[in-house]
Every structure is written in C-alpha cells, then in structure tokens.
Design a protein around this motif. Structure first.
Motif, PDB file in Angstrom:
ATOM      1  N   TYR A  47       4.355   2.454   6.341  1.00  0.00           N
ATOM      2  CA  TYR A  47       3.747   2.717   5.040  1.00  0.00           C
ATOM      3  C   TYR A  47       4.573   3.720   4.239  1.00  0.00           C
ATOM      4  O   TYR A  47       5.190   4.624   4.811  1.00  0.00           O
ATOM      5  N   VAL A  80      -4.535   4.456  -1.275  1.00  0.00           N
ATOM      6  CA  VAL A  80      -5.388   5.034  -0.230  1.00  0.00           C
ATOM      7  C   VAL A  80      -4.926   6.473  -0.024  1.00  0.00           C
ATOM      8  O   VAL A  80      -3.744   6.706   0.237  1.00  0.00           O
ATOM      9  N   THR A  81      -5.831   7.426  -0.152  1.00  0.00           N
ATOM     10  CA  THR A  81      -5.464   8.832   0.028  1.00  0.00           C
ATOM     11  C   THR A  81      -6.314   9.477   1.110  1.00  0.00           C
ATOM     12  O   THR A  81      -7.544   9.408   1.071  1.00  0.00           O
ATOM     13  N   ILE A  93       0.247   5.211   0.582  1.00  0.00           N
ATOM     14  CA  ILE A  93      -0.754   6.118   1.140  1.00  0.00           C
ATOM     15  C   ILE A  93      -0.442   7.560   0.742  1.00  0.00           C
ATOM     16  O   ILE A  93       0.693   8.017   0.856  1.00  0.00           O
ATOM     17  N   VAL A 146       4.474   6.905   2.207  1.00  0.00           N
ATOM     18  CA  VAL A 146       3.526   8.011   2.266  1.00  0.00           C
ATOM     19  C   VAL A 146       3.953   9.120   1.310  1.00  0.00           C
ATOM     20  O   VAL A 146       5.098   9.579   1.336  1.00  0.00           O
ATOM     21  N   THR A 197       0.815  -1.215   0.000  1.00  0.00           N
ATOM     22  CA  THR A 197       0.000   0.000   0.000  1.00  0.00           C
ATOM     23  C   THR A 197       0.849   1.266   0.000  1.00  0.00           C
ATOM     24  O   THR A 197       1.750   1.424   0.820  1.00  0.00           O
ATOM     25  N   ILE A 203      -6.037   0.825   9.124  1.00  0.00           N
ATOM     26  CA  ILE A 203      -5.250   2.049   8.931  1.00  0.00           C
ATOM     27  C   ILE A 203      -5.785   3.160   9.822  1.00  0.00           C
ATOM     28  O   ILE A 203      -5.022   3.898  10.456  1.00  0.00           O
TER      29      ILE A 203
END
Length: 298
Positions: free
Chosen positions: A36, A71-72, A15, A38, A13, A161
C-alpha cells in the motif's frame, strides 16, 4: 444498505497513518510491506524516519492526510489527541472526502467514538473504532487482537486491511462497541498485573528460581499473556515500554468513568490504578506497565 462491498487493494488505495510511536510504527510498516501507498503524520517527524526510509510519504498535517487518503488510521495517545486530530478546521472529518474511511485504533472513550461516527457520517465518511491489544510484540508480529465497533458493512470493507495488522479481528457491534470491548480488556489486565507481580515477588521471597517457576505456572490455569510476556521482562530488569504506564492509567480512568456511568463498582480496577498512580509519583510514567514490579521494590 450502502450497496456493493468496496475492495481496498494496494492498486486503488492510499492509506493514511497518524501516530508512529511504539506500536504505530510497526503497524504502518506492515501496510507498506503489503504494497500500500502510505502517508504518515506524527508530531515528531523523527519517529517516522524508519517508515520514510521504507517508502512512506510524509505529511505535515492531519489535514493533508485526509485530503490524500481513502483510508486513514489513527493511533495516538489520549482522547484529547483524538479530538484534536478528528475535529476542527484542520481535522480529518472536515477535510476528508465522502466515501473515505477513518479507523481509530487509539484506546479512547466509547462516547467519543460515537461522536466521531456521527460527525463523520454527516459528511459521507465511515468512522470505525478499532482499538487493539497485544502491545509492542503484537504490533511487530502483526498478531494484534483488534476490537471493532462500526456499521457491519463498513467492517467487512476494511477487514482485509485490519487482518494485515492482527490475527484476531472481531466485530463487536455498533459504533463505540470496539472501545467498550477494549475497556473489558484493560479491566482484566489491570488486576492480572497485580497477580503477576505478587507471584514473582512471592517466588523470590520463598527462595525459588522465578524463571523456573514461570515454566510451571505459565502453562497452567494461571497462564496469561502478561505472565508469559511481561514477567520475563520484570526479571530481566527490562522496564522499557511496550505499553506506557501513563497510557494505561488513561485507559483505567476511562473504564472507571464508564463503569460509574453504568452504576457498577470496579474495586480491582480501582486498586490497580492506585498502585500505578503511586509509580507515576515516582517518575515511572514513561516506563512499561511491567514496571508495576517496582512497587514492591520501594
């Protein structure tokens, strides 16, 4: 049914995090600490400096975030900011991939949350409204209360999350329900802040030691988060924002508009907003909400 629950792990993932202000900076930091990858975007790159030092990747536009992240999160100031980020040629919905997730943690209008959900769904994107409560302290300590509106399965998929950011993550119902719940939160806080300030001023005028008074009343029936966390800041003359007055006024306006739409009177909320409006006229819009204490100092 959409099928098997997706597992968003640090290994699979990326993010995105848009909005690295007082709260967003801490929240994005927790995601980095959890391992994560990011990608961050903020109108002012300087606000993201600490995150970049910790290993976050900078993105020049929301479009770039949408193209890279599965995923934002968005945590910005006003509904107009949310609209700008989500819609249009450079927006998250237009540039996001089918199967990706958009989580707006901004306190915004329930009607806007529903619009985002509907527009995103047409592109195969899941949109979730997940406003938070707990202020800068809750964000720093990952102890936020998170109120979620979405499809139930989508909530379950991102729940692990969200639990990196808060200790009280509650599914409230369909899209828009998270924002409606946050309005309940803000309505309760608005009148409570008046009570907290009046109690402290009363203690001072009665010749009491307000710090000592707090020892008694914070643990009794009058206890509240604002009394325990913001009253000490008032007494210390600390009016730095954990939550900006200008943003609180925005929230109160949304709640008043929604209440009017439902045919409901909110006299306590209206009074609180009028007092904060007066503080804005005196230049306090960038102070923390505890600066309501200054209303009695003028």
């Amino acid at each position: 049914m959409r099928g098997k629950i997706i597992l968003f792990t640090p290994e699979n993932t990326v993010i995105g995090f848009i909005g690295t202000g007082v709260m967003g900076k801490s929240m994005a930091g927790h995601l980095l600490n959890a391992g994560y990858s990011v990608i961050v975007y903020s109108r002012t790159k300087e606000k993201a400096k600490e995150l970049l030092v910790k290993g976050a990747e900078w993105s020049a536009t929301p479009k770039e975030v949408a193209e890279k992240a599965s995923v934002t999160f968005t945590m910005v100031g006003y509904p107009t900011d949310v609209e700008e980020i989500y819609f249009g040629e450079n927006g998250l919905i237009q540039n996001g991939s089918s199967g990706s997730y958009l989580i707006d943690m901004t306190t915004s209008a329930p009607t806007l949350a529903i619009k985002i959900y509907e527009e995103a769904k047409m592109k195969g994107i899941q949109a979730i409204d997940a406003p938070v409560s707990g202020g800068d302290v809750g964000a720093k300590e990952a102890k936020l209360s998170i109120m979620v509106g979405s499809e139930k399965e989508a909530f379950e998929e991102v729940r692990p999350i969200l639990e990196l950011l808060g200790t009280n993550v509650v599914y409230q119902g369909k899209p828009g329900a998270g924002q409606h719940t946050k309005m309940c939160n803000q309505i309760a806080i608005a009148s409570n802040m008046i009570g907290v300030c009046e109690a402290i001023i009363y203690a001072e005028k009665a010749g009491l030691d307000p710090q000592n008074v707090l020892k008694s009343i914070t643990t009794g029936a009058a206890g509240s988060w604002s009394l325990s966390n913001l009253a000490p800041r008032m007494l210390a003359g600390n009016f730095e924002p954990g939550f900006y007055i200008k943003h609180f006024i925005k929230d109160m306006k949304i709640a008043i508009d929604e209440a009017e739409r439902m045919g409901m009177e909110v006299p306590g909320l209206s009074l609180a907003k009028s007092l904060y409006d007066q503080l804005v006229e005196k230049g306090e819009e960038n102070s923390g909400t505890q600066a309501l204490y200054k209303y009695w100092m003028s």
